[in-house]
Structures are given as structure tokens and as C-alpha cells.
Design an enzyme around this catalytic site. Structure first.
Site, PDB file in Angstrom:
ATOM      1  N   CYS A  44       0.846  -1.203   0.000  1.00 33.77           N
ATOM      2  CA  CYS A  44       0.000   0.000   0.000  1.00 33.77           C
ATOM      3  C   CYS A  44       0.878   1.247   0.000  1.00 33.77           C
ATOM      4  O   CYS A  44       2.110   1.166   0.066  1.00 33.77           O
ATOM      5  CB  CYS A  44      -0.940   0.003   1.194  1.00 33.77           C
ATOM      6  N   CYS A  47       3.516   1.730   2.666  1.00 33.38           N
ATOM      7  CA  CYS A  47       4.789   1.018   2.430  1.00 33.38           C
ATOM      8  C   CYS A  47       5.722   1.870   1.579  1.00 33.38           C
ATOM      9  O   CYS A  47       6.888   2.076   1.936  1.00 33.38           O
ATOM     10  CB  CYS A  47       4.531  -0.305   1.710  1.00 33.38           C
ATOM     11  N   ASP A 513       8.534  27.593 -32.457  1.00 35.05           N
ATOM     12  CA  ASP A 513       9.607  27.923 -33.381  1.00 35.05           C
ATOM     13  C   ASP A 513       9.007  27.845 -34.792  1.00 35.05           C
ATOM     14  O   ASP A 513       8.041  27.110 -35.008  1.00 35.05           O
ATOM     15  CB  ASP A 513      10.740  26.901 -33.224  1.00 35.05           C
ATOM     16  N   ASP A 714      12.522  22.215 -32.514  1.00 29.91           N
ATOM     17  CA  ASP A 714      13.149  21.017 -33.067  1.00 29.91           C
ATOM     18  C   ASP A 714      14.661  21.113 -33.226  1.00 29.91           C
ATOM     19  O   ASP A 714      15.318  20.114 -33.494  1.00 29.91           O
ATOM     20  CB  ASP A 714      12.538  20.697 -34.443  1.00 29.91           C
ATOM     21  N   ASP A 718      16.896  25.675 -30.175  1.00 26.30           N
ATOM     22  CA  ASP A 718      15.681  25.729 -29.359  1.00 26.30           C
ATOM     23  C   ASP A 718      15.884  25.099 -27.980  1.00 26.30           C
ATOM     24  O   ASP A 718      15.036  25.243 -27.100  1.00 26.30           O
ATOM     25  CB  ASP A 718      14.525  24.989 -30.058  1.00 26.30           C
TER      26      ASP A 718
END
Length: 913
Positions: A44, A47, A513, A714, A718
Site C-alpha cells: 500500500c 509502504c 519555433d 526542433d 531551441d
């Protein structure tokens, strides 16, 4: 033999900080080590919370993340003061078991600047080995362990249910026959009915309860072990609750024996009706039913990862040095090996085509359904399918380094991570079980002091223990995150962490971009304006491609590609010469030809008319690059080239506006080009001519104004902005550095997937909130009910058996609610419609007129002038041979207007196409 992979990341590399946040730049940094462990014995959230706290206390420990759903623990620590033995010892002292994930004798070393907290991001980066020396997939082996555990639990469940039914038939036989309106058989009455049979009745129940307790002894072993370590968990509640009922039943047997021996019928009757063996057996059986169903449901949450694993080819065909083909297990393939991919086979590793041509279906990785043509020099990706010819490829990335393995790793790490929303549940889970035990003790004392009787006090205290459900709290977040990230992966969206998943929900500003994100990232021909008489568009393209083909300029490539796409034969140019910064020249079909800018034309005696200069200026204002082409001393054509906007970008930006999300375009391009894209797409804000280092500053500006910013890019330039944004989103076709810096990766390189990512984030967080609400609501309502708070007012008390059933249903509800996310519908990208619209736009910008009455060049000249004088007509290309005029339009021009102009010039229009 164990594959050992050691990978080092330098956070200051190029100033891009791929681990997620920029360091201070001071000092050499601390050497940190990241490892993953399997933790056993957790049942649980109490724990997982206790394990996390125990390990976090260790010296040199930076970050600990324990996941209850996957029974795993990820740690980041200073290996100069801590090691794996110390970590395992800390977990064992807490009352649980720990071991390095099988095959995890691997190292992922990161260098973290002193005084800078990169830990959270560090846990989601770095390439690590996922196979051991035998080449077996570790996740697959873990799945086998899971199946074995499920089988064992099914056996426990079967035995528990069989003996529980027998136990209920014995303990409540009189009630069953009463409900069925039947008379019990005489032998049953003779065996169990009446005080004289009380001892037989009680002892039979004891014997039927023992097998249930034995097969479910794990609850007692774990429960009391964690209690001794002062870290009680759900098993402790079950062990104490069912154990108390069982002990009470044994005490009752002794009391019945005493009553029978002393002739005290009242005592015998009292204890014979309150044995509680059925409660002890029912609690264990129902909890086991719940756990079994919960385990099966949780197994469904990892279906996405299992499907990804199934994509991996099991064998590869190795091409040996003497040219023989040898089939080997994929894990034996090494870097630089040559392998063969036959038609219908899967590519076993990332590599490059060395020999052969074919088409490959990359849908499994990119989502693109159209096969991609491959020839020598082209890259191939693992788990994609060869559709046609035989290919010989060189392996560049094998095993855990392949694209598919990296995707699986990202999805797994995201599934194991925690969202910030889970922190409240974690804090409560840490004190939940001790609090419940305290409430049970108080309940027992209050009932005794209030005169409710010992049996009522025990019953209510047991009900409190077994109804309380820390499991629901612990599962509320991880099951939703696992299903959510799996759904994302299925749709080509890789979410690296639960933090990113939650942050995406709050985004109110998307920064894009331009090049490669909004646009295709490569120039294409957009306009062709002809100025030479009797020349067609195809002839212009052929002539332009001939002079540009020897050039290596990207704009020249766009013109050559246009000719190839239209299947136009490109003639050969002779005496080719490139003039740096101006253009190219050569001889085509014996005629001196030029291609370049206006200055280059003028240097070679080609001067533009005012009308032609206006055309050049107009194309430039639209963000296009006009290329001038001339033969001898006359301008032949103007061809405009531009980085065209992706179909998906138009739809994505429109949808973002509908979602009330601001769109900002950040680009290093000139203002004129940026404004042209802004006008076309309706982007609210554009920041142009931005240097790479300034992109990050622009992101900070937006954040300082109170915006929650997602950056989509990309390129290497960036990366700083991606790292600085609240959510960094990388296009899958982008650079490795950009992908490392991002929180979310769009594998299909489509901007519309941003819509899907944001919607998925919102749905997952909503689901987590629903789960947490249920977990809290259930306990807030259930615990007072079990304690008997409502008994004085309404006479309502809860039997412990119903409490155990409610506890099991609570966990099932949470898991079932999370599984609803599998029905999530991604944003539908109307690709065909988009392409058709673009084609239609291009067709609408061109018209062909068939004209009767033209007899010579003077006739075509008169018609051309008449048409060029019409507003909206950008260029006219005449053909005396075909008796036609090809028009390129800059806007809407009615057919009647064109027809009237030609008629006024003295000719007849027979058709307009």
C-alpha cells in the site's frame, strides 16, 4: 556476461543543459549516479512512503522516487558517499526487500553543478541498458514474474473462496434455509444445532478457517514484520483485524467449553452466536478477491508498454564477412554489423541502407501510414517493416540504444514517475495506518466505556481496521499516469514524467519555433511567373532546373525537386559557374542562361520592368524568396521559393485558439517572413530576428508575466528555450539535443499532436483528482460508519465482513476509473482534407484559357498585354501552338472578366479551365 553501459552527460555542453534546467556555471560539479531497484513486500501507499523516507535519509542521497504500481524505486545519489549496498540495507531495515533491477548492473552517471537541483530532471534522462548478458529483455522477464505471481494468487483465491463458502454454510446455515424458506435437514440440526452441539459447531468453523489463514499467511508475515519496524501498512490492518477476530473465536471455544462443563447454558449460547471465525475467514477471502481483481486490472494499465515490446524483432539476419546470411538473436547484433532485411521482415536495429532499394512502413514508430522509399544512404529505424525489396544495412544503434528501446524506456520512466498532485496523498499515506490503528483503539475503548459490550467493541474496532484503505490513496496517481503515458505512446506522444503531464494541463501560452515546427523545414516552389512569350510552366521549370541542378544551394534543390515531382525531363547545362552570393550561370541548349538575384541580373545586362520589380517586392512581402531566371538579355521567369507551412500547423493553431491558448511565434528569421506566416495563420504575437540565446529570455519574459508556457521546437538553437519553459515539447524529427531538453516528444512531428498532449494531460489530471476524491471520501465516510458513530442516532453498525468487501471495492474503483483513460480519443488530424485544400488552392491560383483567332506572335502579345492589365493576374504564359494562355492569379478573378478582356482585344475565348 553483463552489458555495462556508462554514459556521461555534461550539463554545460553548448550551454543547452539537456537535463532540464541551466546550472549556475560554477565549479566542476558533483558526480551523481542513477539506479533503479526492485522493492518487494510493498502492499500500500504507507509502504512506499516508508521506503522513500528511509532511503531519503541516507547521506549523499539526492532524489528517491518509489512507485507502488511497478514495485520499483529510482534513486539519484552521490556515489562518493553512498552505494547500492547501503541503499538495499536501508530498505531491509524498513522491513522490505530490495535488489538492483535484474540487468541493472549498469551505470548512468550525471554531473550536477553544486548548489543546483537537477535531480528531478536527472531521473528522466540518460540512456541505460535494458538487457542483461543473456540478451533477454528485462521487462519481459518481469512480466513472467508477474504471471507467476498471478498464478499463485489465483490458487490462494480458489482455496480461500472454497473454504469461505463452507465456513459460511456452517456458521449461518439456519439463516440460509430461512432465506430460502426451507427446513434444515435433520442431520444438520443434529450436528450443529443447540447448546449440546456448540463445541462441535465452533470447532468445525475453526478447522475451516485454518486453510484460509494458511494460504493468506503473507498478510500476517508482512503485517507484523512492518509493525515491529514501526512502519505499519495495509497488511498490518488486515493482520490485526482478522487476527483479533480469530483469537476472539478461540477464546469463545474455551468459554463454550467452560459453560458446558459448569452447566452455564447462557454462557454457551452467548459465545456460540458470536464466534467471529466467519469474519476472520471472510476478511481474508474478500481482501484476496479484491487484490486478485486489482492485480488483473493493474496489468491492463501496462498494455501499451507490452505492445511496444512486442514490436521488437526477435531475430536478425547477419551478413558475414564471406557474404553468407546467418540468422541470430537480435541482441547479438553489434554496432557496424551488416544485416539483411527481407521483404515482410522487421528492421532489427537502427542503421543506414548500404545496398538495395525498397519502401519501409514506419507507422510503428512515426505513425505515418504511407511507406517511405529507401535507397543507399537513407536511415532505417528498428521495428519498422520492409515492404518490398531486399536491403543490406549497417547497424548504427543496437540493443538498448535503438529508437524503439529508447521509446520503451521513456514510457517506463514516465509511468514510474510521480506528478506533483500526488504529494498530498504521499504525506497522508505516511501517517494513515498509525492513525487508523489509533482510531480503532479509541473505538474499542469508547464502546467499552459506553457499555456497548465487549463483542460490539471488538466488532467495531475490527471493522475500522479492515475498512480503511491506504491502497486507494497509493494507487490514485500511478495507475492514471501509467495508463495516460501508455495512451500517449500509442498515439506517438512520449511524455517523460508525471510532472510534465501535470504541467501541460495548465499551459495557457504556446510558443512555437517557425522553421521545422510550423513549416516543413525545407523550401518548396510556391509561385512561377513567366515573362517569355510562348513558354509553358513546365518549360520554365525544366529550364530553371537545368541551370540550378549543378548547384548545391538549398533553394536550387527546391526547384530540382519540383521538376522531379512533376516528372519533367531536366536538360543538361554546360559551362556551369556559381557566383558566390549572387547566382549561377551556364549554357542551356546553346543559349547563355542566368539565375540569381536582381543585382546579378543587372550585372549581366538583364533589367527588370517596373511591373516585374513589383512582382519581386510582392513575393518578398509574402515571406517568399524570388529567384530570377533569364536567357540572353531578357527575363524569362520569376520563381518564388518558400518554407511552406505544414498542413497540421494550420489546424493546430486554429484549435489552440479555440482552447483559449495564446500562440506566440519565436523565430530567427527576418520580420517580413515572420509577418507573412503570422498573417497566414492568424498568430497573435510574433517575435522575429531572435538569436538562439535570446529565445530563452523571451520564454522567461512570458513566465514573469504570469503565463504558463509550453515551448515547441526542433533544433539545437531551441534547446535552452525548451529547458526553460514550463513544458518543453520537441518535434520527433528534431535534433537529439532538442529531444533531450524536452519534457514531451511528438514522434509524428505533427503540431496537431500538441492538442492531443494537452487534452490527454487534462484528462489524466482530472482522473487523478477523481481517484483522490474517492479515496478520501471513502475513508471519511467509511471509518466513522465502521466505528459506530451513527449507531446512537440511526442504529447503524457495520459488520467487519462488509468492511473488508468495501476495502477491496475501493481499490478496484480507483483502478477501474483509471482504465477509462484507455478510451481517450486523440485529436483527429484531417490530413487528406488538408492536402486536398492545398491542392485546390494551388489549382484555383492557375487558369488556362483556349483562345481562337491568334495567328502570330503579335496576336499572342496583344492577348498577353490585355490579360496582364487585369487586376489580380500576376503572370501570363502564351502558347501560339496550343492556342492557349496560362494565367497565374494573385486573387479571385472572375472568368467573365478574363473573357471580356480577350474579346475586347479582338479574339474569341472557347474554354477556360
Amino acid at each position: 556476461m553483463v552489458i555495462r553501459l556508462k554514459e556521461t552527460f555534461n550539463l554545460t555542453y553548448l550551454g543547452l543543459f539537456p537535463l532540464g534546467r541551466s546550472p549556475s556555471g560554477k565549479g566542476m560539479g558533483i558526480k551523481m549516479k542513477k539506479q533503479k531497484f526492485t522493492v518487494t513486500g510493498m502492499t500500500c501507499s504507507a509502504c512506499s512512503s516508508h521506503v522513500e523516507k528511509s532511503v531519503a535519509k541516507l547521506s549523499g542521497m539526492d532524489t528517491v522516487s518509489v512507485n507502488l504500481l511497478t514495485n520499483s524505486m529510482q534513486v539519484l545519489y552521490d556515489e562518493t558517499v553512498c552505494n547500492e549496498e547501503i541503499i538495499i540495507e536501508a530498505v531491509e531495515k524498513a522491513g522490505y526487500g530490495a535488489s538492483l533491477l535484474q540487468g541493472e548492473h549498469r551505470e548512468s552517471t550525471v554531473y550536477v553543478e553544486e548548489g543546483v537541483n537537477n535531480a528531478e530532471n536527472s531521473l528522466r534522462t540518460g540512456s541505460v541498458s535494458e538487457r542483461d548478458g543473456s540478451g533477454k529483455n528485462i521487462e519481459g522477464r518481469e512480466a513472467l514474474k508477474g504471471k507467476k505471481a498471478n498464478k499463485e494468487m489465483k490458487t490462494r483465491l480458489t482455496i480461500s473462496i472454497v473454504f469461505m463458502i463452507l465456513l459460511m454454510l456452517v456458521s449461518m446455515h439456519h439463516m440460509f434455509f430461512m432465506w430460502l424458506n426451507l427446513t434444515p435437514p435433520k442431520w444438520l440440526n443434529d450436528l450443529f444445532h443447540g447448546n449440546e452441539n456448540a463445541l462441535t459447531f465452533a470447532f468445525t468453523q475453526l478447522l475451516l478457517t485454518l486453510p484460509i489463514i494458511y494460504v493468506n499467511r503473507k498478510y500476517y508475515q508482512t503485517g507484523f514484520k512492518t509493525l515491529i519496524h514501526l512502519s505499519p501498512n495495509m497488511d498490518s490492518l488486515i493482520a490485526i483485524g482478522s487476527g483479533a477476530a480469530f483469537v476472539y473465536g478461540i477464546v469463545a471455544i474455551y468459554r463454550i467449553g467452560y459453560g458446558l462443563g459448569h452447566g452455564n447454558d447462557a454462557l454457551v449460547s452467548r459465545y456460540a452466536s458470536d464466534l467471529y471465525f466467519e469474519s476472520a475467514g471472510m476478511i481474508l477471502a474478500l481482501i484476496t478477491v479484491g487484490k486478485y481483481l486489482e492485480t488483473r486490472s493493474k496489468g491492463k494499465t501496462s498494455e501499451a508498454i507490452e505492445k511496444l515490446m512486442d514490436l521488437s524483432p526477435k531475430t536478425a539476419i547477419l551478413l558475414t564477412e564471406n557474404g553468407d546470411e546467418k540468422e541470430i538473436p537480435t541482441h547479438q547484433l553489434k554496432k557496424e554489423d551488416l544485416f539483411v532485411v527481407k521483404p515482410g521482415s522487421l528492421v532489427p536495429a537502427d542503421g543506414v541502407v548500404v545496398e538495395g532499394t525498397s519502401s519501409i512502413n514506419e507507422a510503428a514508430i512515426t505513425g505515418e501510414s504511407i511507406p517511405v522509399e529507401k535507397q543507399p544512404g537513407d536511415p532505417v529505424v528498428s521495428a519498422t517493416m520492409n515492404k518490398a525489396g531486399r536491403l543490406v544495412c549497417k547497424a548504427l544503434k543496437v540493443g538498448e540504444d535503438t529508437t524503439l528501446s529508447q521509446i520503451i524506456r521513456l514510457v517506463e520512466e514516465a509511468s514510474s514517475s510521480k506528478a506533483p498532485i500526488a504529494r498530498l496523498a504521499d504525506k497522508i499515506a505516511g501517517v494513515f495506518v498509525p492513525a487508523v490503528m489509533a482510531i480503532a483503539l479509541v473505538t474499542f475503548l469508547v464502546w467499552i466505556l459506553a457499555g456497548g459490550g465487549f463483542e460490539a467493541a471488538v466488532s467495531s474496532a475490527i471493522a475500522v481496521l479492515v475498512i480503511s484503505c491506504p491502497c486507494a490513496l497509493g494507487l490514485a496517481t500511478p495507475v492514471a499516469i501509467m495508463v495516460g503515458t501508455g495512451v500517449g505512446a500509442k498515439n506517438g506522444i512520449l511524455i517523460k514524467s508525471g510532472d510534465a503531464l501535470q504541467s501541460a494541463r495548465d499551459v495557457d501560452t504556446v510558443v512555437l519555433d517557425k522553421t521545422g515546427t510550423i513549416t516543413e523545414g525545407r523550401p518548396r516552389v510556391t509561385d512561377i511567373l513567366g515573362y517569355e512569350k510562348n513558354i509553358t510552366t513546365d518549360q520554365i521549370i525544366a529550364f530553371a532546373a537545368a541551370i540550378e541542378k549543378p548547384s548545391e544551394h538549398p533553394l536550387a534543390e527546391a526547384i530540382v525537386n519540383e521538376a522531379v515531382e512533376k516528372k519533367i525531363i531536366i536538360p543538361k547545362a554546360e559551362e556551369f559557374q556559381a557566383v558566390f552570393g549572387k547566382g549561377v550561370q551556364g549554357i542551356c541548349a546553346g543559349v547563355k542562361c542566368f539565375a540569381g538575384n536582381q543585382k546579378f541580373m543587372e550585372e549581366n545586362g538583364v533589367f527588370l520592368s517596373k511591373e516585374q520589380e513589383k512582382a519581386v517586392e510582392k513575393l518578398s512581402e509574402e515571406g517568399k524568396t524570388p529567384l530570377l531566371f533569364a536567357r540572353e538579355k531578357a527575363l524569362t521567369a520569376i520563381i518564388a521559393v518558400a518554407d511552406t507551412v505544414k498542413c497540421s500547423s494550420e489546424q493546430a493553431i486554429e484549435e489552440l485558439h479555440k482552447m483559449h491558448i495564446d500562440v506566440v511565434m519565436l523565430t530567427g528569421d527576418n520580420k517580413r517572413t515572420a509577418q507573412a506566416v503570422q498573417k497566414k495563420l492568424g498568430i497573435s504575437q510574433v517575435v522575429a530576428e531572435v538569436l538562439p540565446e535570446d529565445k530563452e529570455k523571451e520564454i522567461r519574459k512570458l513566465q514573469n508575466s504570469g503565463k504558463k508556457v509550453a515551448m515547441i521546437g526542433d533544433g539545437i538553437n531551441d534547446a535552452p528555450a525548451l529547458a526553460a519553459a514550463d513544458v518543453g515539447i520537441a518535434i520527433g524529427a528534431g535534433t537529439d539535443v532538442a529531444i533531450d531538453s524536452a519534457d514531451i516528444i511528438l514522434m509524428k512531428s505533427r503540431l496537431t499532436d500538441v492538442i492531443t498532449a494537452i487534452r490527454l494531460s487534462r484528462d489524466v489530471i482530472r482522473n487523478i483528482k477523481e481517484n483522490l476524491f474517492w479515496a478520501f471520501f471513502y475513508n471519511i465516510i467509511g471509518i466513522p460508519l465502521a466505528a459506530g458513530v451513527w449507531y446512537p442516532m440511526f442504529g447503524i453498525r457495520l459488520n467487519p465482513m462488509f468492511g473488508a468487501a468495501a476495502m477491496s471495492l475501493s481499490s478496484l474503483f480507483v483502478v477501474g476509473n483509471a482504465l477509462r483513460l484507455r478510451n481517450f480519443k486523440p485529436y483527429f488530424f484531417k490530413e487528406e482534407e488538408c492536402k486536398n485544400n492545398k491542392e485546390k488552392e494551388r489549382e484555383e491560383m492557375k487558369k488556362t484559357m483556349i483562345i481562337e483567332g491568334m495567328m502570330c506572335a503579335h496576336c499572342t502579345g496583344r492577348v498577353q498585354k490585355a490579360l496582364e492589365d487585369i487586376e489580380g493576374v500576376e503572370s501570363v504564359s502564351m502558347s501560339l501552338e496550343n492556342k492557349s494562355a496560362e494565367l497565374t492569379l494573385g486573387g479571385e478573378v472572375a472568368d467573365d472578366v478574363l473573357r471580356e478582356a480577350v474579346t475586347q482585344a479582338g479574339y474569341e475565348v472557347t474554354e477556360i479551365k
